[in-house]
Write a protein that holds these residues in place. Structure first.
Motif, mmCIF file in Angstrom:
data_model
loop_
_atom_site.group_PDB
_atom_site.id
_atom_site.type_symbol
_atom_site.label_atom_id
_atom_site.label_comp_id
_atom_site.label_asym_id
_atom_site.label_seq_id
_atom_site.Cartn_x
_atom_site.Cartn_y
_atom_site.Cartn_z
ATOM 1 N N LEU A 6 -85.140 7.821 -63.259
ATOM 2 C CA LEU A 6 -85.270 8.228 -61.863
ATOM 3 C C LEU A 6 -86.223 7.270 -61.149
ATOM 4 O O LEU A 6 -87.375 7.111 -61.561
ATOM 5 N N THR A 35 -78.670 -0.585 -65.725
ATOM 6 C CA THR A 35 -77.365 -0.092 -65.287
ATOM 7 C C THR A 35 -76.239 -0.780 -66.036
ATOM 8 O O THR A 35 -75.278 -0.139 -66.490
ATOM 9 N N THR A 95 -78.051 5.662 -66.950
ATOM 10 C CA THR A 95 -77.886 6.329 -65.663
ATOM 11 C C THR A 95 -79.170 6.146 -64.869
ATOM 12 O O THR A 95 -80.211 6.691 -65.226
ATOM 13 N N TRP A 108 -80.968 6.509 -61.208
ATOM 14 C CA TRP A 108 -80.912 7.136 -59.876
ATOM 15 C C TRP A 108 -82.168 6.811 -59.099
ATOM 16 O O TRP A 108 -83.250 7.024 -59.615
ATOM 17 N N ASN A 109 -82.068 6.333 -57.875
ATOM 18 C CA ASN A 109 -80.823 5.889 -57.330
ATOM 19 C C ASN A 109 -80.419 4.550 -57.952
ATOM 20 O O ASN A 109 -81.270 3.808 -58.452
ATOM 21 N N ARG A 154 -75.360 14.104 -54.528
ATOM 22 C CA ARG A 154 -74.035 13.983 -55.141
ATOM 23 C C ARG A 154 -72.916 14.460 -54.216
ATOM 24 O O ARG A 154 -72.069 15.267 -54.583
ATOM 25 N N ALA A 179 -76.925 8.265 -54.934
ATOM 26 C CA ALA A 179 -76.608 9.550 -55.553
ATOM 27 C C ALA A 179 -77.311 10.678 -54.815
ATOM 28 O O ALA A 179 -76.808 11.801 -54.730
ATOM 29 N N LEU A 188 -79.067 14.958 -62.267
ATOM 30 C CA LEU A 188 -79.189 13.750 -63.085
ATOM 31 C C LEU A 188 -78.806 14.057 -64.535
ATOM 32 O O LEU A 188 -78.134 13.254 -65.190
ATOM 33 N N SER A 206 -75.712 12.242 -66.539
ATOM 34 C CA SER A 206 -76.017 11.402 -67.709
ATOM 35 C C SER A 206 -75.282 11.857 -68.970
ATOM 36 O O SER A 206 -75.408 11.214 -70.010
#
Length: 295
Positions: A62, A85, A90, A92-93, A196, A245, A290, A294
């Protein structure tokens, strides 16, 4: 147990709220400083780490807040997020959303390409061209830092001599000059928190007496607001335009044009005032989403 990492620029209310929400959800959350991000290549320990913790091994990363830094430092931090990435983490963002949202010009460019309504804006590098743009805006403009939030560093200029001095000072500092046409609004704006593809919560921010900026950090008053279909559609489209996201989308009513405009999209939005005004546990909602993403 699901394990997340939050990259931050320090501690504070939002970090504490994320830790509280993680405990509520039964999620492990490690808060690590962005300034200690490092990366290794060509070794058995290949990957991105921070404070000795391998970020590749986390279920999700995060991006809470990136601290100020040199161009090289900021570029490297973005590179590290892109590396994570690409490795399948995963984040975010996503790094491209962080990059787009931190840059006001890039944000509005993406919104305009999406066909979303934005304020009349000019961006450039020289005082001479900025003064010409100031005249074209009617001799009245809001000067904003290209990077910044919470209404900090904004200056409304309606005197040509003051504009000349301001623009030359910015040019000497090597700053990009970012001007917007002032918007006559009804004394409030709207903040919608998109998560989302839907609006999780929204509030209306009333400017304090004598202040044209509505930010709560500058004394504005927040109250819960139920978004109508138009505002909800605009906010979701704005978040999608920058690839976020989750995002805080600021909408303002232009009384002269008789329409709403999107003035900002924040990919690392605060939610203290929003949670207090609406009673919605934003931190828990973000971490839960999240966790779902994930899996």
């Amino acid at each position: 147990m699901t394990s997340f990492v939050a990259l931050t620029s320090g501690t504070g209310w939002h970090v504490e709220d994320l830790l509280r929400a993680a405990g509520k959800l039964g999620v492990e959350l490690r808060v690590l400083p962005f300034a200690e991000v490092e990366a290794s290549l060509g070794t058995e320990a290949e990957g991105v780490a921070a404070a000795g913790v391998l970020l590749d091994a986390a279920d999700g990363v995060l991006v809470r807040m990136m601290p100020p830094g040199t161009l090289e430092q900021v570029v490297f931090r973005m590179d590290a997020l892109l590396r994570l990435t690409a490795a399948g983490a995963t984040v975010w963002n996503p790094p491209r959303a962080v990059e787009a949202a931190v840059d006001k010009y890039l944000t509005l460019s993406l919104l305009e390409r999406r066909g979303l309504p934005i304020p009349t804006t000019w961006t450039g590098q020289t005082a001479a061209s900025a003064l010409a743009a100031f005249d074209a805006l009617g001799g009245d403009a809001v000067v904003k830092p290209l990077f910044g939030s919470e209404g900090r560093g904004l200056l409304r200029v309606s005197d040509r001599e003051l504009a000349w001095r301001c623009f030359h000072a910015l040019e000497r500092m090597g700053s990009v000059i970012y001007l917007q046409k002032p918007i006559r609004h009804p004394g409030h704006d709207l903040r919608l928190f998109v998560l989302r593809g839907r609006v999780l919560a929204a509030m209306r921010r009333e400017a304090r007496a004598g202040e044209w900026r509505t930010n709560v950090a500058l004394g504005g008053r927040a109250e819960a607001w139920t978004p109508d279909a138009e505002a909800e559609t605009m906010a979701v489209a704005a978040a999608e335009a920058i690839g976020a996201a989750f995002a805080g989308v600021d909408v303002i009513e232009d009384q002269d044009a008789g329409r709403r405009l999107i003035v900002e999209v924040n990919a690392a939005p605060g939610w203290k005032a929003l949670s207090q005004a609406t009673g919605i546990d934003v931190a828990a909602a973000v971490l839960d989403a999240l966790r779902e993403a994930s899996r």
